[in-house]
Design an enzyme around this catalytic site. Structure first.
Site, PDB file in Angstrom:
ATOM      1  N   GLU A 144     -37.761  16.626 -52.895  1.00 63.25           N
ATOM      2  CA  GLU A 144     -36.947  17.483 -53.776  1.00 63.25           C
ATOM      3  C   GLU A 144     -36.178  16.641 -54.795  1.00 63.25           C
ATOM      4  O   GLU A 144     -35.929  17.090 -55.912  1.00 63.25           O
ATOM      5  CB  GLU A 144     -36.014  18.367 -52.928  1.00 63.25           C
ATOM      6  CG  GLU A 144     -36.812  19.481 -52.250  1.00 63.25           C
ATOM      7  CD  GLU A 144     -36.242  19.987 -50.944  1.00 63.25           C
ATOM      8  OE1 GLU A 144     -35.059  19.735 -50.641  1.00 63.25           O
ATOM      9  OE2 GLU A 144     -37.005  20.646 -50.202  1.00 63.25           O
ATOM     10  N   HIS A 183     -36.540  11.771 -51.011  1.00 65.50           N
ATOM     11  CA  HIS A 183     -36.986  13.105 -50.596  1.00 65.50           C
ATOM     12  C   HIS A 183     -37.735  13.761 -51.754  1.00 65.50           C
ATOM     13  O   HIS A 183     -37.371  13.605 -52.913  1.00 65.50           O
ATOM     14  CB  HIS A 183     -35.775  13.962 -50.189  1.00 65.50           C
ATOM     15  CG  HIS A 183     -36.210  15.229 -49.509  1.00 65.50           C
ATOM     16  ND1 HIS A 183     -36.672  16.310 -50.215  1.00 65.50           N
ATOM     17  CD2 HIS A 183     -36.271  15.574 -48.205  1.00 65.50           C
ATOM     18  CE1 HIS A 183     -37.010  17.274 -49.357  1.00 65.50           C
ATOM     19  NE2 HIS A 183     -36.770  16.836 -48.125  1.00 65.50           N
ATOM     20  N   ASN A 223     -31.810  17.775 -41.969  1.00 66.34           N
ATOM     21  CA  ASN A 223     -31.439  17.675 -43.391  1.00 66.34           C
ATOM     22  C   ASN A 223     -30.978  19.061 -43.834  1.00 66.34           C
ATOM     23  O   ASN A 223     -31.793  19.970 -43.981  1.00 66.34           O
ATOM     24  CB  ASN A 223     -32.676  17.210 -44.185  1.00 66.34           C
ATOM     25  CG  ASN A 223     -32.465  17.259 -45.679  1.00 66.34           C
ATOM     26  OD1 ASN A 223     -31.343  17.403 -46.164  1.00 66.34           O
ATOM     27  ND2 ASN A 223     -33.559  17.139 -46.422  1.00 66.34           N
ATOM     28  N   GLY A 225     -40.741  23.608 -46.028  1.00 72.03           N
ATOM     29  CA  GLY A 225     -40.198  24.948 -46.226  1.00 72.03           C
ATOM     30  C   GLY A 225     -41.247  26.042 -46.342  1.00 72.03           C
ATOM     31  O   GLY A 225     -40.928  27.169 -46.718  1.00 72.03           O
ATOM     32  N   GLU A 257     -43.590  13.311 -45.218  1.00 77.87           N
ATOM     33  CA  GLU A 257     -43.384  14.737 -45.426  1.00 77.87           C
ATOM     34  C   GLU A 257     -44.347  15.257 -46.490  1.00 77.87           C
ATOM     35  O   GLU A 257     -44.099  15.084 -47.698  1.00 77.87           O
ATOM     36  CB  GLU A 257     -41.960  14.999 -45.923  1.00 77.87           C
ATOM     37  CG  GLU A 257     -40.889  14.620 -44.942  1.00 77.87           C
ATOM     38  CD  GLU A 257     -39.618  15.422 -45.201  1.00 77.87           C
ATOM     39  OE1 GLU A 257     -39.198  16.142 -44.298  1.00 77.87           O
ATOM     40  OE2 GLU A 257     -39.077  15.342 -46.313  1.00 77.87           O
ATOM     41  N   SER A 302     -41.771  21.715 -42.038  1.00 79.62           N
ATOM     42  CA  SER A 302     -41.950  22.891 -41.182  1.00 79.62           C
ATOM     43  C   SER A 302     -41.986  22.569 -39.684  1.00 79.62           C
ATOM     44  O   SER A 302     -42.717  23.196 -38.914  1.00 79.62           O
ATOM     45  CB  SER A 302     -43.199  23.681 -41.597  1.00 79.62           C
ATOM     46  OG  SER A 302     -43.025  24.210 -42.908  1.00 79.62           O
TER      47      SER A 302
HETATM   48  P1  PGA Z   1     -38.387  21.980 -43.620  1.00 79.99           P
HETATM   49  O1  PGA Z   1     -37.874  20.784 -44.554  1.00 79.99           O
HETATM   50  O2  PGA Z   1     -38.233  21.546 -42.201  1.00 79.99           O
HETATM   51  O3  PGA Z   1     -37.531  23.158 -43.989  1.00 79.99           O
HETATM   52  O4  PGA Z   1     -39.848  22.195 -43.972  1.00 79.99           O
HETATM   53  C1  PGA Z   1     -38.117  19.446 -44.230  1.00 79.99           C
HETATM   54  C2  PGA Z   1     -37.464  18.529 -45.228  1.00 79.99           C
HETATM   55  O5  PGA Z   1     -37.504  18.815 -46.437  1.00 79.99           O
HETATM   56  O6  PGA Z   1     -36.906  17.482 -44.866  1.00 79.99           O
END
Ligand code: PGA
Length: 243
Positions: free
Chosen positions: A90, A88, A8, A164, A158, A203
């Site tokens: 976000e 997601h 992603n 992140g 997740e 991560s």
């Molecule tokens: P990350 O993000 O691997 O940077 O932790 C995962 C995601 O948001 O799909």
């Protein structure tokens, strides 16, 4: 089950970065696992027709209309994307997306004959309060529409606090959560639920990917930061092929 590794890119990537992407395609002309990149929608049409699948990061729930700045599933399919991420964290946080909206977007994607990677995950406060499983069960119940089957749906777990941050749940925690998610999917969808792929995200990197892929009920990964450069993403795909 064939493993599935999804990158992603979020709001990253320009035309000038695509040489690196084509290096990734060269490295995996016949991958033994399913590999997909979800670039920003501006790049989708430039990245199709390789061995790597191309997905979108979000879609609108309507087919067309007065929705400035939005893109429909039909448009994303038209540009060459075959799958789309919905829910997601976000999107849920930055755009106030509710489970009901995630369900509507998922239905919109299916109507456009796209497959969906639907994300769920608990916040750090919910994790600390021991609410993880209840939160995930409620998110799945409300955001996965009734028409889900093993072909049209992949679920990605997740933890919000792992995205992140470099933090992850420990392996036992990931395995325990995935076992419960699988049981829930089987309870609701029977054999189709048993066949749906369950991804872990948050991560994931070269150093932890293999151990995560070896866990029961972990059928792949949703990778953010470590998918941006081929040099970081290739070892994760290797791990999925070898785990
Ligand atoms: P990350 O993000 O691997 O940077 O932790 C995962 C995601 O948001 O799909």
């Amino acid at each position: 089950m064939k493993r599935f590794v999804v990158g992603n890119w979020k709001m990253n990537g320009r035309i000038a970065d695509l040489d690196d992407y084509f290096e990734l395609c060269d490295a995996f002309k016949n991958p033994m696992v399913d590999v997909m990149i979800c670039p920003p929608s501006t790049l989708i049409s430039r990245m199709t027709n390789t061995s790597i699948m191309i997905g979108a990061q979000d879609c609108h729930m309507a087919v067309a209309g007065a929705h400035t700045g939005d893109v429909s599933a039909e448009m994303l399919a038209d540009a060459g994307a075959t799958k789309v991420i919905t829910g997601h964290s976000e999107r849920r946080t930055d755009h106030g997306e509710t489970d009901e909206m995630v369900a509507a977007k998922t239905n919109a994607a299916w109507n456009a004959e796209m497959q969906v990677i639907l994300c769920i995950g608990e916040t750090e406060a919910q994790y600390r309060a021991g609410e993880t499983l209840n939160v995930l069960k409620a998110q799945m119940a409300a955001s996965i529409p009734d028409g889900a089957n093993a072909h049209n749906l992949t679920v990605a777990y997740e933890p919000v606090w792992a995205i992140g941050t470099g933090l992850t749940p420990n392996l036992q925690e990931i395995a325990d959560v995935h076992a419960v998610l699988r049981a829930e999917l089987v309870k609701r969808f029977g054999d189709e639920g048993a066949g749906m792929r369950l991804l872990y995200g948050g991560s994931v990197k070269a150093s932890n990917a293999r151990d995560i892929f070896r866990l029961d009920n972990v059928d792949g990964a949703l990778v953010g930061g470590a998918s941006l450069k081929a040099a970081d993403f290739i070892p994760i795909i290797d791990a999925a092929e070898q785990a």
